[in-house]
Design an enzyme around this catalytic site. Structure first.
Site, mmCIF file in Angstrom:
data_model
loop_
_atom_site.group_PDB
_atom_site.id
_atom_site.type_symbol
_atom_site.label_atom_id
_atom_site.label_comp_id
_atom_site.label_asym_id
_atom_site.label_seq_id
_atom_site.Cartn_x
_atom_site.Cartn_y
_atom_site.Cartn_z
ATOM 1 N N ASP A 42 -10.823 -7.610 56.194
ATOM 2 C CA ASP A 42 -10.591 -8.799 55.365
ATOM 3 C C ASP A 42 -9.086 -8.977 55.133
ATOM 4 O OD1 ASP A 42 -11.340 -10.926 53.703
ATOM 5 O OD2 ASP A 42 -11.447 -9.642 51.926
ATOM 6 N N ASN A 76 -16.549 -10.816 46.598
ATOM 7 C CA ASN A 76 -16.024 -9.501 46.263
ATOM 8 C C ASN A 76 -16.090 -9.259 44.754
ATOM 9 O OD1 ASN A 76 -14.708 -7.047 46.286
ATOM 10 N ND2 ASN A 76 -12.687 -7.889 46.678
ATOM 11 N N THR A 77 -15.331 -10.038 44.006
ATOM 12 C CA THR A 77 -15.200 -9.804 42.557
ATOM 13 C C THR A 77 -16.553 -9.782 41.838
ATOM 14 O OG1 THR A 77 -13.065 -10.927 42.682
ATOM 15 C CG2 THR A 77 -13.986 -10.602 40.490
#
Ligand code: 13P
Length: 288
Positions: free
Chosen positions: A85, A232-233
């Site tokens: 990423d 992600n978060t």
């Protein structure tokens, strides 16, 4: 099943009007929770690894070895791509060598000509090795591994320049931001997305900053050509909340509640629930 390039799964998603989720991994718990959920729901999946997370896990070779072994031991049958990423130029080569099946070269902070030159070189390398390659135009806003941007929108003509090089997928900034969206966020720019789509044709598009985007906006983005969405978060927040609850309720103090396998179990379950919820919204369930 061995790791696969993301090409086929994304072309299928684009044609079928759904999106494949890229979920970033941080450690064994993350990887296991995401793989098990994908298998249970028969969904293709992309495991994202940032350079920071790769370093944390002691290096890309460790990550590739862990993921490959876990796919075998857990008898995972759905297509799984292991993807770098926001890779730097050097990071891309390290991941190619380590055995990743997909990479992202993020040249969005370079002048467009340099982004084109480096992306072009990597297109040739990836083609030869059968890897998929994601490129980026127009920085995605927010903070990721210490890099901060502002929710920029990409220039559609620059997108075409990069898409024409033969990349597998393209991340174009459309007002999206990494991390939590601020209260005054203006939302995704569908005008930009439509203009990019118009220039790049059938190229599968990637939406970064998947955390906290309202469901209706996600669905509209998919209808306009987005075939990969990065999250992600949201998994981190779900893990944090469940772990905090376990400790605040004093469960780590009862019996063998301090055992790391017990301590990390609620967080792992929370990651699974988040991944499931996202796969439902993205429409990838049953598409493996
Ligand atoms: P979020 O952390 O906002 O979900 O973004 C993830 C991402 O885009 C990774 O590249």
């Amino acid at each position: 099943m061995a790791l696969v390039s993301a090409k086929e799964m994304l072309e299928k998603a684009r044609d079928g009007k759904y999106a494949v989720g890229q979920f970033n991994i941080n450690n064994l718990e993350w990887t296991k929770a995401i793989l098990q959920t994908a298998e249970e729901l028969k969904s293709p999946v992309i495991l994202g690894v940032s350079e920071g997370a790769g370093k944390y896990m002691t290096g890309f070779k460790t990550v590739a070895a862990m993921v490959k072994a876990m796919i075998e031991e857990l008898k995972i049958t759905v297509p799984v791509a292991l993807h770098l990423d926001h890779g730097t130029y050097e990071g891309c080569y390290k991941c190619i060598e380590a055995g990743f099946s997909s990479i992202m070269f993020d040249g969005s902070h370079f002048p467009i000509d340099e982004n084109v030159a480096k992306t072009k070189e990597l297109v040739a390398v990836c083609k030869k090795k059968g890897l998929s390659l994601e490129a980026e135009v127009g920085a995605i806003g927010g903070e990721e591994d210490g890099v901060i941007g502002k929710g920029e929108c990409a220039d559609p003509d620059e997108c075409k320049k990069i898409a024409d090089l033969g990349v597998t997928m393209l991340a174009a900034g459309i007002g999206n931001i990494h991390g939590k969206y601020p209260a005054d966020w203006l939302g995704l720019s569908f005008e930009t997305l439509a203009a990019v789509k118009d220039k790049v044709g059938k190229m599968p598009l990637v939406l970064h900053g998947g955390t906290g985007i309202p469901t209706e906006m996600i669905k509209k983005a998919i209808s306009l050509g987005v075939a990969k969405i990065n999250v992600n978060t949201e998994c981190q927040l779900a893990f944090q909340e469940a772990t905090r609850k376990y400790i605040e309720e004093g469960k780590d103090l009862v019996g063998k509640g301090f055992d790391p396998r017990k301590l990390l179990a609620p967080g792992s379950q929370a990651i699974k629930d988040t991944v499931k919820e996202k796969m439902e919204i993205f429409g990838s369930i049953g598409k493996a």
